[in-house]
Every structure is written in structure tokens, then in C-alpha cells.
Motif scaffolding. Sequence first.
Motif, PDB file in Angstrom:
ATOM      1  N   UNK A 172       0.622  -1.243   0.099  1.00 36.40           N
ATOM      2  CA  UNK A 172      -0.136   0.055   0.079  1.00 36.40           C
ATOM      3  C   UNK A 172       0.835   1.301   0.204  1.00 36.40           C
ATOM      4  N   UNK A 173       1.966   1.337   0.797  1.00 36.60           N
ATOM      5  CA  UNK A 173       2.907   2.459   0.914  1.00 36.60           C
ATOM      6  C   UNK A 173       3.560   2.479  -0.506  1.00 36.60           C
ATOM      7  N   UNK A 174       3.991   1.496  -0.865  1.00 36.35           N
ATOM      8  CA  UNK A 174       4.924   1.476  -2.348  1.00 36.35           C
ATOM      9  C   UNK A 174       3.763   2.033  -3.429  1.00 36.35           C
ATOM     10  N   UNK A 175       2.465   1.829  -3.280  1.00 36.89           N
ATOM     11  CA  UNK A 175       1.399   2.356  -4.378  1.00 36.89           C
ATOM     12  C   UNK A 175       1.403   3.655  -4.154  1.00 36.89           C
ATOM     13  N   UNK A 176       1.148   4.274  -2.972  1.00 33.02           N
ATOM     14  CA  UNK A 176       1.077   5.634  -2.767  1.00 33.02           C
ATOM     15  C   UNK A 176       2.451   6.456  -2.972  1.00 33.02           C
ATOM     16  N   UNK A 177       3.652   5.965  -2.687  1.00 34.06           N
ATOM     17  CA  UNK A 177       4.762   6.668  -3.104  1.00 34.06           C
ATOM     18  C   UNK A 177       4.870   6.704  -4.677  1.00 34.06           C
ATOM     19  N   UNK A 178       4.560   5.730  -5.176  1.00 40.94           N
ATOM     20  CA  UNK A 178       4.528   5.718  -6.712  1.00 40.94           C
ATOM     21  C   UNK A 178       3.924   6.852  -7.400  1.00 40.94           C
ATOM     22  N   UNK A 179       2.817   6.956  -6.629  1.00 38.22           N
ATOM     23  CA  UNK A 179       1.938   8.476  -6.994  1.00 38.22           C
ATOM     24  C   UNK A 179       2.413   9.526  -6.893  1.00 38.22           C
ATOM     25  N   UNK A 180       3.130   9.821  -5.815  1.00 40.32           N
ATOM     26  CA  UNK A 180       3.847  10.893  -5.806  1.00 40.32           C
ATOM     27  C   UNK A 180       5.189  11.183  -6.613  1.00 40.32           C
ATOM     28  N   UNK A 181       6.015   9.969  -6.730  1.00 44.34           N
ATOM     29  CA  UNK A 181       7.257  10.216  -7.660  1.00 44.34           C
ATOM     30  C   UNK A 181       6.741  10.353  -9.006  1.00 44.34           C
ATOM     31  N   UNK A 228       2.539  16.102   2.914  1.00 43.81           N
ATOM     32  CA  UNK A 228       2.133  14.783   3.492  1.00 43.81           C
ATOM     33  C   UNK A 228       2.937  13.745   3.814  1.00 43.81           C
ATOM     34  N   UNK A 229       3.946  13.763   2.814  1.00 40.60           N
ATOM     35  CA  UNK A 229       5.080  12.468   2.836  1.00 40.60           C
ATOM     36  C   UNK A 229       6.113  13.026   3.917  1.00 40.60           C
ATOM     37  N   UNK A 230       6.282  14.114   4.267  1.00 47.44           N
ATOM     38  CA  UNK A 230       7.224  14.504   5.072  1.00 47.44           C
ATOM     39  C   UNK A 230       6.853  14.531   6.468  1.00 47.44           C
ATOM     40  N   UNK A 231       5.299  14.629   6.765  1.00 52.03           N
ATOM     41  CA  UNK A 231       4.980  14.615   8.055  1.00 52.03           C
ATOM     42  C   UNK A 231       5.090  13.180   8.495  1.00 52.03           C
ATOM     43  N   UNK A 232       4.730  12.354   7.726  1.00 48.14           N
ATOM     44  CA  UNK A 232       5.028  10.954   8.282  1.00 48.14           C
ATOM     45  C   UNK A 232       5.292  10.021   7.051  1.00 48.14           C
TER      46      UNK A 232
END
Length: 516
Positions: free
Chosen positions: A97-106, A161-165
Motif C-alpha cells: 500500500x505504501x509503495x503504491x502511494x509513493x509511486x503516485x508521488x514520484x 503529507x509525505x514529510x509529515x509521516x
Amino acid sequence: FKRRHSKLINSSRLLYQEYSDVVLNKAIQSQKRVDSFAEDIESSFPSSPRLRRKVLSPQDSYLQRLSVSCNASLWQDIPMIRGSRVLLSMSRDEQKLQEAKFELIMSEASYLRSLNVAVDHFQRSAELQAMLTNQERQWLFSRLHDVRDVSASFLFDLEEKFEEDMFTFHVCDVALKHAPEFRRVYLPYVTNQTYQEQTFQRLLNGNAGFQQVLERLESDPVCQRLSLKSFLILPFQRITRLKLLLQNILKRTRPGSEEEVQATQAYDALEKLIKDCNENVQRMKSTEELIYLSQKIEFECKIFPLISQSRRLVKCGELTALDFNTLSPKWKVTTRPIYLHLFNDCLLLSRPKEGGRFVVFDHAAFSDVRGEKCEMKLHGANKNVFRLFLLQNYQGKVEFLFRTETHSEKLRWISALAPPRGELDLLECPDAPQVQCIKTYKARENDELALEKADIIMVMQNSNDGWMEGVKLSDRERGWFPSEHVELISSKQARQKNLKEEQRVKNAKQQVFCKK
């Protein structure tokens, strides 16, 4: 608009065009692994071999580490994540799940980087501006700078959002918040697609100065050997890809969680936006087709107004009508050319004339038209034959026997003439073949299905000359495509997994929107 500096925009040397290709190829390989009963690409989360290319000191930031990568980076590659107890305590599904969210950001960072090139290098080029009229500038670039600004604002909110947590960051609430802005800029940009394509082609073919300036601009290293056209189509590709990224996140959220609700709402907003974009493009294209056709058509039967806001062309083409002389002992067959224009509400039958003109001799409402396979065994050239019934028209009931050049054309006409179908229940087709797109396909005719790499399609029927009719699992769109652009998914387990994931999205939407 307040411009801030993105920390992730230069985290990869790839522009979005290549970044996207890398990610989609990875998705194709992942599906192949599932299909061959091998371990899923993400299951073991191995150490990234990319980070071994250069030894970095512990003091290097995670952004410096990410910039080492030539390909799409993984969330788990961040040093603070990789060596943490939090990662070890996470389940495999939570990590995915976290990988999928990180892919959206990158991917948004890479997309914005490409948009910067499109706006700053091409749109704002004084040389290029001098070659264009005000109208041509508007048609060619539309509101590209607005698309860029919205992407920048979206990325910066994602980064915050990413930098918060970094361990349990959320992205779907950010996407939902920005959905109105996406609609504001993407809807007019995508709707302008027809004018953009026509303007670009006209300038390329008829403006030598434009060609020369364009060649110089495209040869600049900042473009990485990519053409202006590849930059102009980025918003079309991105809005569709963003919907699929949100869908991928939704599939991995915990059922009943607040994150599932946010993911579902964001996905639904993007789905509606894309639907409206497609309808606008289709409406403009249909209107132009009808205006052009009305100038080429004359009626020898009862005239009716051709141009209508709700009318769209479904399929057209010249066929060979077969007429049997039953009085002849050997049933002599005579042939004549007939051109069919099939719309969503009617069918026109014409005799083709010189200069691309048509004389309409018959027409019928779509509800009174049927196409069927011909069971008669015909020899020689009369192999690809089907029957066309006009159940009611101005002459009464009429039957035609048509021959097509290929087997696929015969099946495509029968499919196009079929009554409207309801939405397909995927779970009712567990044994239907599935294929995965391995090479992008751009639809050339109205009954064809546009495909992007990694699309999964349920196959409804095949022709013997290399065409398939299918339904995309991601959006239920139906159409024909060449079989050389796809690969068969042979594993039953892989096919079931694909169906369950799509059903998961459908169930989430029902849960969220039925509560309201």
C-alpha cells in the motif's frame, strides 16, 4: 498561485514519458510473474540493486539517494525506511500500500518535470511564438501552463503529507482535495485535442519555419530526444494514469477504513472527469464528422436531418451486397457495392459515387436493425458473409446479404449491429480468456479499443485474421484491437486475481456511495 521548490522533482533523471514506460513495463513483468506461478515482484521486497551502483555515505539525504536511480524509485529504498523497525513490523499488504502511494508521488514529480520542459522550453520559446498566430498558439498549447501550475500545487501538497509521516502517509485525501482543480484545467485541455492535432499537423506540413524551429528545440538536451508531440499529449496520458494509480491504492486499502473511503471518492472523481473528457472529445469529433458527411450525402428516399447533437458515428464502410437470382438453375450471384453509415440511432445505406459522395437509398432506426451470421455455405470469394435485416423502414422489411474483405470485418459489423448491451458482470465470466497489453495501441476507427501498456482485457471473441474484441477490466470499455499488441494470460489463478481486484473496486464504490 504560490510557487515553491519541489524536493522530489529532480529525484530521477527520467522525464515522465520514459518514467511511465519503465513503470508500465514493470507492471507487465509483474503480471507475467503471477501468470507463471512465480513469486510476485513485490512479495519479498529485495534490496534495490540500483543503489549498489554508487556507494553513498550515511550523511546523504534520502533525496540524494533517490537521485542515484535512473528508474522509478521504491519507498523502501529510502534509508530511514529500509533500516527501520516499523518496516519490519509491517505486513506485506501494508508495505504494498505504501509503495503504491509513493509511486503516485514520484510519478507526479516526473510528470511536473516534463510539464516544465513543455511550458518553459516550447510554449515560451520566442522563436516558436514568432511562427504562430494567436489562434494557433491557443489551439496548440491550450491551457498547458494552467495544467503545469495545478500539477505543481498537487505535488507540493503530496510532499508535505509525505514529510509529515514517511511511514503511514496518505495521498488520496490530497487527490480528492485537488479534484476540482483537475477538472478546471484538464477538461478544456483534453476537449481541445482535435484542434491541437489538426493545428500541429497543418503547421508541420505547411510551415517550413515552424519545422526548422521545432527541430532546433527538440534537439536540445533538455528534451532527451523526445518530440514536442510527446509533451503535448502528456495531460491526456497523466489523467488516465492518475485514475489507475488511485485504483491501485484503493485495491490495497483496508476494507471499511477511512482511507478506503477517501481512495474511493478520489477514484470516482477522476473516473467521472475522464468520462466527461471522453464525451466532450467524442461530441466534437462526431459533430465534425456529421457536418462533413452532410455535404457529401444526397437522399433519393425520404430525407431526414443528419446533424444532431446526440448522434455519433459508430461504424462505416463499403461492403459488397450479394443478390441471388433464384430463377437461374445455378442460383447466379450478382454483386453491387453498398456503403453503410451506422450511427448510434440509425443506419444509412448508400450507393457510393465519385468524389467520395453518397446517394442514400434506404435508412432505418438503429432499434430496427439486426446483423446475423450467415449459415449458408458459399464457395469461392463469398466466405465472409453476414445478413442484415431492416425490420422496419420506409420500404418495409428488407434483408441484405453482405460480404466483407476479411473475417474480422464481418465479426465487427455483426457486433456493431447488435442491440445495446448492459454492463458486463465480470464475475459471471470466470473462464473468459484474458490478455495483457504489451504494446500501446491507438484506436483508428470508432469501434476499436485504445490500449495502454499493462491494460488487462477480457476477450469476448477472436477473428481468424488477428483481431480480438474485448472489455478492459479497468473501465469496462469495449472494442476491437490487434492481437499482436497483447499477450495471453494463461494462468487461471492470475485471471481470478484480476477479476477479484476489479470487483473489490466495485464493492468499495457501492459501500461508499450507498451510505450517502
